[in-house]
Design a protein around this motif. Structure first.
Motif, PDB file in Angstrom:
ATOM      1  N   SER A  51       0.709  -1.141   0.079  1.00  0.00           N
ATOM      2  CA  SER A  51       0.216  -0.200   0.008  1.00  0.00           C
ATOM      3  C   SER A  51       0.974   1.347  -0.053  1.00  0.00           C
ATOM      4  CB  SER A  51      -0.915   0.090   1.339  1.00  0.00           C
ATOM      5  OG  SER A  51      -0.225   0.387   2.307  1.00  0.00           O
ATOM      6  N   GLU A  52       0.340   2.400  -0.661  1.00  0.00           N
ATOM      7  CA  GLU A  52       1.169   3.425  -0.226  1.00  0.00           C
ATOM      8  C   GLU A  52       1.530   3.852   1.016  1.00  0.00           C
ATOM      9  OE1 GLU A  52       0.417   8.101  -1.675  1.00  0.00           O
ATOM     10  OE2 GLU A  52      -0.939   6.785  -2.257  1.00  0.00           O
ATOM     11  N   ALA A  53       0.643   3.240   2.018  1.00  0.00           N
ATOM     12  CA  ALA A  53       1.088   3.961   3.273  1.00  0.00           C
ATOM     13  C   ALA A  53       2.117   3.291   3.756  1.00  0.00           C
ATOM     14  CB  ALA A  53      -0.201   3.614   4.413  1.00  0.00           C
ATOM     15  N   ILE A  54       2.249   2.004   3.739  1.00  0.00           N
ATOM     16  CA  ILE A  54       3.435   1.231   4.060  1.00  0.00           C
ATOM     17  C   ILE A  54       4.812   1.596   3.090  1.00  0.00           C
ATOM     18  CG2 ILE A  54       4.491  -1.323   4.036  1.00  0.00           C
ATOM     19  CD1 ILE A  54       2.255  -0.933   5.739  1.00  0.00           C
ATOM     20  N   THR A  55       4.588   2.072   1.757  1.00  0.00           N
ATOM     21  CA  THR A  55       5.596   2.476   1.288  1.00  0.00           C
ATOM     22  C   THR A  55       6.188   3.806   1.674  1.00  0.00           C
ATOM     23  OG1 THR A  55       4.945   1.492  -0.837  1.00  0.00           O
ATOM     24  CG2 THR A  55       6.196   3.410  -1.122  1.00  0.00           C
ATOM     25  N   ASP A  56       5.221   4.552   2.132  1.00  0.00           N
ATOM     26  CA  ASP A  56       5.807   5.981   2.615  1.00  0.00           C
ATOM     27  C   ASP A  56       6.450   5.699   4.126  1.00  0.00           C
ATOM     28  OD1 ASP A  56       4.601   7.356   0.828  1.00  0.00           O
ATOM     29  OD2 ASP A  56       2.589   7.905   1.816  1.00  0.00           O
ATOM     30  N   LEU A  57       5.951   4.877   4.933  1.00  0.00           N
ATOM     31  CA  LEU A  57       6.712   4.336   6.055  1.00  0.00           C
ATOM     32  C   LEU A  57       8.086   3.569   5.861  1.00  0.00           C
ATOM     33  CD1 LEU A  57       6.200   4.164   9.131  1.00  0.00           C
ATOM     34  CD2 LEU A  57       5.262   2.209   8.910  1.00  0.00           C
ATOM     35  N   TRP A  58       8.199   2.918   4.852  1.00  0.00           N
ATOM     36  CA  TRP A  58       9.483   2.410   4.219  1.00  0.00           C
ATOM     37  C   TRP A  58      10.485   3.316   3.974  1.00  0.00           C
ATOM     38  CZ3 TRP A  58      11.263  -2.573   4.266  1.00  0.00           C
ATOM     39  CH2 TRP A  58      12.828  -2.696   3.318  1.00  0.00           C
ATOM     40  N   SER A 167       1.468  -6.616   4.862  1.00  0.00           N
ATOM     41  CA  SER A 167       2.384  -5.471   4.224  1.00  0.00           C
ATOM     42  C   SER A 167       3.342  -5.642   3.211  1.00  0.00           C
ATOM     43  CB  SER A 167       3.021  -4.989   5.725  1.00  0.00           C
ATOM     44  OG  SER A 167       2.275  -4.670   6.552  1.00  0.00           O
ATOM     45  N   PHE A 168       3.663  -6.774   3.101  1.00  0.00           N
ATOM     46  CA  PHE A 168       4.907  -7.079   2.244  1.00  0.00           C
ATOM     47  C   PHE A 168       4.482  -8.605   1.253  1.00  0.00           C
ATOM     48  CE2 PHE A 168       6.994  -5.181   6.367  1.00  0.00           C
ATOM     49  CZ  PHE A 168       7.269  -4.276   5.578  1.00  0.00           C
ATOM     50  N   GLY A 169       3.878  -9.412   1.957  1.00  0.00           N
ATOM     51  CA  GLY A 169       3.446 -10.562   1.069  1.00  0.00           C
ATOM     52  C   GLY A 169       4.503 -11.696   1.463  1.00  0.00           C
ATOM     53  N   TRP A 170       5.007 -12.685   0.639  1.00  0.00           N
ATOM     54  CA  TRP A 170       5.561 -13.859   1.011  1.00  0.00           C
ATOM     55  C   TRP A 170       6.541 -14.138  -0.414  1.00  0.00           C
ATOM     56  CZ3 TRP A 170       6.752 -18.565  -0.989  1.00  0.00           C
ATOM     57  CH2 TRP A 170       7.064 -19.598  -0.096  1.00  0.00           C
ATOM     58  N   ASN A 171       7.753 -14.627   0.336  1.00  0.00           N
ATOM     59  CA  ASN A 171       8.742 -15.298  -1.021  1.00  0.00           C
ATOM     60  C   ASN A 171       9.609 -16.569  -0.191  1.00  0.00           C
ATOM     61  OD1 ASN A 171      11.243 -14.278  -0.362  1.00  0.00           O
ATOM     62  ND2 ASN A 171      10.766 -12.546  -1.816  1.00  0.00           N
ATOM     63  N   LYS A 172      10.250 -17.150  -0.899  1.00  0.00           N
ATOM     64  CA  LYS A 172      11.078 -18.152  -0.129  1.00  0.00           C
ATOM     65  C   LYS A 172      12.345 -17.561   0.424  1.00  0.00           C
ATOM     66  CE  LYS A 172      13.555 -19.542  -4.537  1.00  0.00           C
ATOM     67  NZ  LYS A 172      13.445 -20.588  -5.482  1.00  0.00           N
ATOM     68  N   TYR A 173      12.837 -16.430   0.197  1.00  0.00           N
ATOM     69  CA  TYR A 173      14.158 -16.019   0.757  1.00  0.00           C
ATOM     70  C   TYR A 173      13.849 -15.443   2.381  1.00  0.00           C
ATOM     71  CZ  TYR A 173      15.818 -17.107  -3.808  1.00  0.00           C
ATOM     72  OH  TYR A 173      16.243 -17.595  -4.785  1.00  0.00           O
ATOM     73  N   SER A 174      12.727 -14.839   2.160  1.00  0.00           N
ATOM     74  CA  SER A 174      12.247 -14.214   3.518  1.00  0.00           C
ATOM     75  C   SER A 174      11.790 -15.396   4.385  1.00  0.00           C
ATOM     76  CB  SER A 174      11.230 -13.059   3.239  1.00  0.00           C
ATOM     77  OG  SER A 174      11.673 -12.310   2.182  1.00  0.00           O
ATOM     78  N   ALA A 175      11.110 -16.222   3.766  1.00  0.00           N
ATOM     79  CA  ALA A 175      10.738 -17.457   4.363  1.00  0.00           C
ATOM     80  C   ALA A 175      11.999 -18.031   5.001  1.00  0.00           C
ATOM     81  CB  ALA A 175      10.122 -18.512   3.461  1.00  0.00           C
ATOM     82  N   GLU A 220      -1.029   6.518   9.211  1.00  0.00           N
ATOM     83  CA  GLU A 220      -1.770   6.056   8.009  1.00  0.00           C
ATOM     84  C   GLU A 220      -1.709   4.674   7.478  1.00  0.00           C
ATOM     85  OE1 GLU A 220      -3.512   8.046   5.655  1.00  0.00           O
ATOM     86  OE2 GLU A 220      -3.775   9.394   7.330  1.00  0.00           O
ATOM     87  N   ALA A 221      -0.417   4.072   8.115  1.00  0.00           N
ATOM     88  CA  ALA A 221      -0.286   2.485   7.731  1.00  0.00           C
ATOM     89  C   ALA A 221      -1.112   1.794   8.729  1.00  0.00           C
ATOM     90  CB  ALA A 221       1.338   2.300   8.095  1.00  0.00           C
ATOM     91  N   VAL A 222      -1.234   2.277  10.066  1.00  0.00           N
ATOM     92  CA  VAL A 222      -2.084   1.365  10.612  1.00  0.00           C
ATOM     93  C   VAL A 222      -3.647   1.416  10.399  1.00  0.00           C
ATOM     94  CG1 VAL A 222      -3.171   1.189  13.266  1.00  0.00           C
ATOM     95  CG2 VAL A 222      -0.563   1.690  12.842  1.00  0.00           C
ATOM     96  N   ASN A 223      -3.941   2.755  10.024  1.00  0.00           N
ATOM     97  CA  ASN A 223      -5.565   2.938   9.401  1.00  0.00           C
ATOM     98  C   ASN A 223      -5.781   2.042   8.467  1.00  0.00           C
ATOM     99  OD1 ASN A 223      -6.136   4.546  11.535  1.00  0.00           O
ATOM    100  ND2 ASN A 223      -5.664   6.368  10.312  1.00  0.00           N
ATOM    101  N   TRP A 224      -4.719   1.890   7.558  1.00  0.00           N
ATOM    102  CA  TRP A 224      -4.994   0.910   6.231  1.00  0.00           C
ATOM    103  C   TRP A 224      -5.050  -0.480   6.820  1.00  0.00           C
ATOM    104  CZ3 TRP A 224      -1.225  -2.891   4.386  1.00  0.00           C
ATOM    105  CH2 TRP A 224      -1.498  -3.342   3.162  1.00  0.00           C
ATOM    106  N   LEU A 225      -4.105  -1.006   7.530  1.00  0.00           N
ATOM    107  CA  LEU A 225      -4.260  -2.286   7.852  1.00  0.00           C
ATOM    108  C   LEU A 225      -5.522  -2.703   8.689  1.00  0.00           C
ATOM    109  CD1 LEU A 225      -0.519  -2.522   9.503  1.00  0.00           C
ATOM    110  CD2 LEU A 225      -1.493  -4.112   7.789  1.00  0.00           C
TER     111      LEU A 225
END
Length: 344
Positions: A51-58, A167-175, A220-225
């Motif tokens: 989301s734009e809110a998570i991106t802004d926080l990043w 917030s970020f999704g999933w992939n095997k390297y993070s896993a 903004e990020a918490v409200n989106w979640l």
């Protein structure tokens, strides 16, 4: 005397054998990790979220971490841990920054990964720089809570998984770094609170209320979640299996809905319903690599996600105007006490 000496020699030999075995296992694990990460794409430099809110926080996080500080941490970590490849370190650093994002959103976030905790510990060696980072990003000090191995923290882990994947999704390297996701259901009594839109956030003791009140990016990020969570809770409360479609681990929104639905309606079968073939594959890669509970998750960037679908269930038509389901990663860590950006 001879018998005592013989026993002592035998014990010493056993200790030496055990040390060689541990060293051999460690070397084999390091070799597996190097092969695994040799194929990994570099994490996207702008680690945007779903989301734009998570991106802004990043982006605020990136501004809070000077390049000179990041490079000093990288150099120190690799110097003290020569078995870590550059590719693996890049993913460790990427996931540690995602962890810091979660610490901005949630009141408490255990450190679920021993390998990420190693990097966090190196950050703490630069006392002044770490304090400046904390105060710039959080508005106050983020205290370190060490990785606590296999200490059970099911509720905290369940919330970590849910917020991370949304917030970020999933992939095997993070896993590989975080460990297995969705082994524990979200607490039903907490989820029920989100059915009421006027519910006082402070009553949940779940969100970082200090940051919510003082940092617009966090608010903004918490409200989106919360908007997404409330939508899923309303649908899940019906308990209608017609709302369910196959789970897709490259579909963060649908994955969160599954976690909410099964937490509220079939908590005893939660882990079985939420398991994913890629999780087991990542678990095999990460065995002996320092994670506490198997495979975890990763990146929302299309270029580094590993998309595939499982045979389980989630929702398709529940969207009420939030994010669209993009490809991504997801995660979960090893266990410790709390770190969080929140609390009063």
């Amino acid at each position: 005397m001879t018998i005592v000496l013989g026993i002592a020699v035998a014990v010493l030999i056993l200790i030496i054998i055990q040390q060689f075995r541990r060293r051999g296992r460690g070397e084999r694990a390091a070799k597996r990790r190097r092969l695994f990460y040799a194929q990994a794409p570099a994490p996207a430099s702008a680690g945007t979220g779903n989301s734009e809110a998570i991106t802004d926080l990043w982006l605020k996080l990136e501004r809070s971490l000077p390049d000179s500080y990041a490079e000093a941490v990288r150099s120190r970590t690799l110097l003290e841990n020569p078995d870590i490849s550059e590719q693996e370190y890049a993913w460790r650093w990427h996931e540690l920054k995602r962890y810091f994002i979660l610490c901005a959103l949630l009141d408490r976030v255990p450190m679920f990964s021993s390998r990420l905790d190693e990097v966090w510990h190196q950050m703490l060696m630069f006392t002044r720089e770490y304090e400046q980072f904390s105060r710039h990003f959080y508005g106050r000090m983020l205290h370190h809570a060490p990785h606590a191995g296999s200490q059970p923290m099911p509720k905290e882990r369940a919330w970590f998984d849910a917020v991370y994947v949304q917030s970020f999704g999933w992939n095997k390297y993070s896993a590989d770094l975080w460990g297995r996701f969705f082994t524990e259901p979200l607490p039903k009594e907490e989820l029920e609170m989100y059915a009421n839109r006027s519910a006082d956030l402070q009553q949940t003791s779940r969100w970082n209320m200090y940051g919510y009140r003082n940092q617009p990016e966090i608010r903004e990020a918490v409200n989106w979640l919360l908007k997404r969570l409330r939508s899923h809770v309303h649908t899940a409360r019906r308990g209608n299996k017609d709302d369910l479609i196959p789970v897709n681990y490259s579909h963060p929104e649908a994955l969160l809905f599954s976690a909410v639905w099964f937490s509220m309606n079939e908590p005893l079968g939660f882990e079985e319903q939420m398991v994913h073939p890629e999780v087991e594959k990542a678990r095999a890669h990460s065995s002996g690599s320092g994670c506490s509970s198997a495979s975890g998750c990763g990146s929302s960037d299309n270029r580094d996600h590993d998309s595939s679908s499982s045979h389980h269930h989630t929702s398709g038509g529940h969207d009420s105007g939030g994010s669209s389901c993009s490809s991504s990663s997801c995660s979960s860590s090893s266990c410790s006490s709390g770190c969080g950006g929140g609390g009063e």
